[in-house]
Every structure is written in C-alpha cells, then in structure tokens.
Design a protein around this motif. Structure first.
Motif, PDB file in Angstrom:
ATOM      1  N   ALA A 172      26.844  52.920  35.207  1.00 46.88           N
ATOM      2  CA  ALA A 172      26.351  52.544  33.883  1.00 46.88           C
ATOM      3  C   ALA A 172      26.829  51.145  33.498  1.00 46.88           C
ATOM      4  CB  ALA A 172      26.813  53.567  32.849  1.00 46.88           C
ATOM      5  N   ARG A 173      28.100  50.851  33.759  1.00 44.65           N
ATOM      6  CA  ARG A 173      28.639  49.523  33.424  1.00 44.65           C
ATOM      7  C   ARG A 173      27.913  48.428  34.213  1.00 44.65           C
ATOM      8  NH1 ARG A 173      33.429  50.383  34.861  1.00 44.65           N
ATOM      9  NH2 ARG A 173      34.220  51.084  32.854  1.00 44.65           N
ATOM     10  N   ARG A 174      27.620  48.726  35.468  1.00 43.96           N
ATOM     11  CA  ARG A 174      26.926  47.746  36.308  1.00 43.96           C
ATOM     12  C   ARG A 174      25.549  47.416  35.747  1.00 43.96           C
ATOM     13  NH1 ARG A 174      24.099  49.469  41.799  1.00 43.96           N
ATOM     14  NH2 ARG A 174      23.495  47.471  42.655  1.00 43.96           N
ATOM     15  N   LEU A 175      24.831  48.430  35.271  1.00 42.43           N
ATOM     16  CA  LEU A 175      23.510  48.200  34.700  1.00 42.43           C
ATOM     17  C   LEU A 175      23.585  47.347  33.435  1.00 42.43           C
ATOM     18  CD1 LEU A 175      21.833  51.714  35.118  1.00 42.43           C
ATOM     19  CD2 LEU A 175      21.234  49.614  36.331  1.00 42.43           C
ATOM     20  N   VAL A 176      24.553  47.638  32.579  1.00 46.83           N
ATOM     21  CA  VAL A 176      24.691  46.883  31.331  1.00 46.83           C
ATOM     22  C   VAL A 176      25.015  45.423  31.631  1.00 46.83           C
ATOM     23  CG1 VAL A 176      26.049  46.626  29.224  1.00 46.83           C
ATOM     24  CG2 VAL A 176      25.364  48.897  29.984  1.00 46.83           C
ATOM     25  N   ASP A 177      25.963  45.204  32.534  1.00 44.14           N
ATOM     26  CA  ASP A 177      26.355  43.823  32.866  1.00 44.14           C
ATOM     27  C   ASP A 177      25.203  43.055  33.500  1.00 44.14           C
ATOM     28  OD1 ASP A 177      28.857  44.397  31.908  1.00 44.14           O
ATOM     29  OD2 ASP A 177      29.778  44.696  33.872  1.00 44.14           O
ATOM     30  N   LEU A 178      24.502  43.691  34.433  1.00 41.09           N
ATOM     31  CA  LEU A 178      23.414  43.010  35.124  1.00 41.09           C
ATOM     32  C   LEU A 178      22.253  42.736  34.182  1.00 41.09           C
ATOM     33  CD1 LEU A 178      22.545  41.893  37.831  1.00 41.09           C
ATOM     34  CD2 LEU A 178      21.614  44.138  38.429  1.00 41.09           C
ATOM     35  N   ALA A 179      21.967  43.677  33.295  1.00 38.84           N
ATOM     36  CA  ALA A 179      20.869  43.481  32.334  1.00 38.84           C
ATOM     37  C   ALA A 179      21.129  42.264  31.461  1.00 38.84           C
ATOM     38  CB  ALA A 179      20.721  44.730  31.465  1.00 38.84           C
ATOM     39  N   SER A 180      22.358  42.117  31.001  1.00 40.22           N
ATOM     40  CA  SER A 180      22.698  40.983  30.146  1.00 40.22           C
ATOM     41  C   SER A 180      22.619  39.670  30.914  1.00 40.22           C
ATOM     42  CB  SER A 180      24.114  41.175  29.587  1.00 40.22           C
ATOM     43  OG  SER A 180      24.508  40.053  28.836  1.00 40.22           O
ATOM     44  N   THR A 181      23.146  39.654  32.135  1.00 40.16           N
ATOM     45  CA  THR A 181      23.184  38.413  32.915  1.00 40.16           C
ATOM     46  C   THR A 181      21.787  37.950  33.301  1.00 40.16           C
ATOM     47  OG1 THR A 181      25.331  39.061  33.802  1.00 40.16           O
ATOM     48  CG2 THR A 181      24.161  37.314  34.955  1.00 40.16           C
ATOM     49  N   LEU A 182      20.956  38.876  33.771  1.00 41.37           N
ATOM     50  CA  LEU A 182      19.616  38.497  34.221  1.00 41.37           C
ATOM     51  C   LEU A 182      18.764  37.987  33.069  1.00 41.37           C
ATOM     52  CD1 LEU A 182      18.630  41.228  36.836  1.00 41.37           C
ATOM     53  CD2 LEU A 182      19.721  39.025  37.187  1.00 41.37           C
ATOM     54  N   ASP A 183      18.965  38.555  31.910  1.00 44.96           N
ATOM     55  CA  ASP A 183      18.125  38.179  30.770  1.00 44.96           C
ATOM     56  C   ASP A 183      18.486  36.805  30.222  1.00 44.96           C
ATOM     57  OD1 ASP A 183      16.112  39.077  28.700  1.00 44.96           O
ATOM     58  OD2 ASP A 183      17.821  38.628  27.412  1.00 44.96           O
TER      59      ASP A 183
END
Length: 416
Positions: free
Chosen positions: A82-93
């Motif tokens: 879950a943490r990985r998804l949140v971090d990646l979502a923020s960075t990619l956007d």
C-alpha cells in the motif's frame, strides 16, 4: 470512468471461464500479452485514483491514520504494498508524468516504473531535468528488453548515456540514491500465523543490520559439541535472549502507562496443578510448561472472567484506567478497537466512552482501547462508540459516511 471500468470488468469476467485449451499456441501467447498489457494500464488508472484520493484527504475523513493504512484495509494489501502505491502515485503525477504515460500505454510494468522513477529522480538531482527526461526515455525503451532488476543495474550507469560530462559523479550519485532508498525501504513486518507464532520479514538498512549482527552473533554460537540446533534456530534463540535482556534493563519506554512487559492470561487453579495453558495479550497460546516457567518471575494479578471471556473483576493496583483496569481492557479489546486498526495494546490509550469531564465513570463498561490516531479521531469526529450486548466495543459511523449507520467492529484482534 466508473462505467468504463464496469464494462472492462464485465469483459474480463467473460474471459475467466473461457476454454483456453481450445486456443492455438499463438493465440495463447497473444492473450497472455493482452492480459499483461491490460494489467499495466489498470495499474496506471489505480495510481491516478490513489493520487486523487490522497490529495482529497479521503483516508483521514474515513478515520484512517493515512492513505496507506486506508488502502491496506480497503484493498486488503500488505502495508508495504500500500505504501509503495501511494508513493509511486504521488511521484508519477508530479515529477515524472512520462513514466505514468508509459505505464498507461502498457510499455512498462509497475516494478519497472518504480525503477525508472528512482533512477530519474537521481539523474534530476545530479544533472537536471533535461537529463532526467532523457533517462526516462532511454530506460522506457530498455524496459522492453530487461526485467526490473537488470534495469536498475543499467540505471546506475545511465549518466554515461544522458550526461557524459557528469559521468564522474555517477558513482557517488548512485551510492547516495541507494542510501536514500535503503532509508525509505527499511521495514520490519510481524505476521501472526494461525497457530500464534510470528513470522518476521523485512529489510534492514546497513547500520541496523550491523547492530543486529553485533547483538545476536555472540549469542548464536553453538553452546557445545552436543548442540543440535540449526543456525536458524540458534539465531532465533539469540533474538529471544536479546529481547529478555532489553526488558530486564528497565530502560524501555512505557506503553499505555505500563512498563514494557508481556501479559499471560491463564487459569490460576490449573496453574497450581501444572495443567494450565496460557494466552498472550496478542492471542497466541502457550503450553503449560511455558506458562509455569514465565510464572516463576512474574507478578500474578487475579481476574474473574465469565464463560464468554468477559472480564467481570480484576485485582486493583492503581486508580484510573491504569494497572489492573487497563489489563482488563487489554483482555477484552486486545488492541485498538476502532474498525480496521491493527495496532496492539501497547500502542493504545484508554478512552472514556462517556467523557470523564462530563461525569462519565472510570470503569470497564465506560472504557475502550484506542491508538493515538483513533483516540484523536473519535474526539474530533461524529463517530459514536458504545458497547454491544456482548460487552465488546462497536462504532457507529457518521451519516455522511454510511447513511444506514450500521455498527462496525474491529476484526483484527478477534480470537477464534
């Protein structure tokens, strides 16, 4: 979007029971490629949804301490995933929209997107945005040939391709990036097995790894020529010794108002007859021999429980919701009682259901265990706490969250 995803869901559902045995080998491979590409596109959609939900503060409004915790409960993920998804979502956007587009186009996988993001961030710091864009383009092309592990290795030399004049700084930049990743990715997961044992998994940073080895290596050596324990068993026993030593120092911080300790619940009459099994405050069972060994060096507090396990009376050592009364709460709630929270008793405070300032009594029937986040949330929101007919806490959500306001309970601490 909701309608489109529903149509896609129906289309995929129609493929689940398809007669794949009837397909030619060429069609099987084509279908596999299509399913893989669809998985990547859906990952891009999921990240976009997570980024928006995180930006709106939806998780906090629903009572969770973070978007990561909310995703774990909502999607039944591990906290790491879950943490990985949140971090990646923020960075990619915000930083690397080109990687998100490559994911949406099915050109990279989620793991490859993480590698490219990490590398592009390093290049941006070292050589600027133009070089970072070149790195993204190059690594995206390479993603069609290399798996994430190989792609990360190539990324350590990416400056030789996108900024040759800065290649001398590549090694240092890679080392610094690796140190940051080690700090970010450090974690320790404690997973309770069905029989009460605990599985340890995690990744330690270099310093912590050194501390652990320094602590357990001297205790992991064979105790003699007749020591039949495997290396793994000796390390296990060494870790137990380190924990015992730490508890004996008396220097560990308090948890919930009590010194660090373990709590064992057992039957006193059977204990004296050497027959009693025990239960830790985590719900894990203990054998009679283990219970008696622990009882040799323990404070024994009397507690009266009903046949259903409800706490009826507890010997008192201190006033207020501490000491024996808190132990009664731990026996009943076994951790934060708020729905979806898995925080253990040591992380919790006792909350007066009917506030003490408003005349509420300090009693077991007017108390519930809540972690720090949910203690604040209950005080600041419209959630209603009450005890159900069986004496266990249930929470009624506000009408805006659930118009029917159906009572909810915590299932993480339930013992079967």
């Amino acid at each position: 979007m909701v309608e489109g995803l529903a149509q896609a869901d129906a289309a995929v559902a129609g493929c689940v029971d398809a007669a794949v045995w009837a397909l030619s080998e060429q069609d099987l491979i084509a279908a596999l490629d299509a399913a893989h590409r669809l998985d990547q596109r859906l990952a891009a959609v999921k990240l976009a949804l997570i980024r928006e939900l995180d930006g709106r503060g939806t998780a906090t409004a629903h009572g969770a301490s973070s978007t990561t915790v909310w995703l774990r409960e909502r999607l039944h993920l591990t906290i790491t995933a879950a943490r990985r998804l949140v971090d990646l979502a923020s960075t990619l956007d915000t930083a690397h929209p080109g990687i998100r587009q490559a994911l949406a186009d099915g050109h990279v996988t989620l793991d490859q997107a993480q590698v490219i993001t990490d590398t592009a961030t390093t290049v941006h710091t070292t050589a600027g945005p133009e070089a970072a864009d070149k790195a993204v383009s190059l690594l995206t092309d390479w993603a069609g040939q290399f798996d994430p592990t190989h792609l990360r290795k190539l990324g350590t030399r990416i400056l030789e391709h996108v900024a040759p004049d800065l290649a001398d700084a590549a090694t240092q930049a890679a080392l610094d990036a690796e140190a940051r990743r080690a700090t970010r990715d450090r974690h320790l997961t404690l997973s309770t097995l069905t029989d009460g044992r605990l599985r340890l998994t995690g990744t330690l940073d270099t310093e912590t790894a050194g501390l652990l080895r320094a602590a357990i290596d001297p205790l992991s050596a064979p105790s003699g020529a007749d020591d039949q324990r495997s290396p793994g068993q000796r390390r296990h026993d060494a870790l137990a010794d380190v924990c015992r030593l730490a508890l004996r120092t008396g220097e560990l911080p308090e948890h919930g108002g009590d010194p660090a300790h373990i709590v064992v619940t057992t039957n006193y009459d059977e204990l004296t007859r050497q027959l009693s099994r025990g239960v830790l405050d985590t719900g894990a069972p203990l054998t009679p021999d283990t219970v008696r060994r622990l009882a040799c060096d323990a404070t024994i507090l009397p507690a009266v429980l009903s046949g259903a396990g409800q706490v009826l009376d507890v010997g008192r050592q201190r006033r207020l919701i501490t000491g024996s009364l808190r132990r009664a709460l731990v026996l009943r709630d076994r951790g934060c009682a708020f729905p979806g929270c898995d925080r253990p008793p040591r992380w919790c405070a006792a909350h007066h259901i009917h506030h003490w300032a408003d005349g509420g009594p300090t009693s077991l029937d007017n108390a519930v265990l809540l972690c720090g986040h949910h203690h604040r949330h209950v005080h600041q929101s419209d959630w209603v706490v009450r005890l159900g007919n069986d004496g266990h806490a249930e929470f009624i959500p506000p009408a805006w969250l659930d118009p029917e306001q159906l009572p909810r309970r915590n299932h993480y601490h339930r013992r079967t």
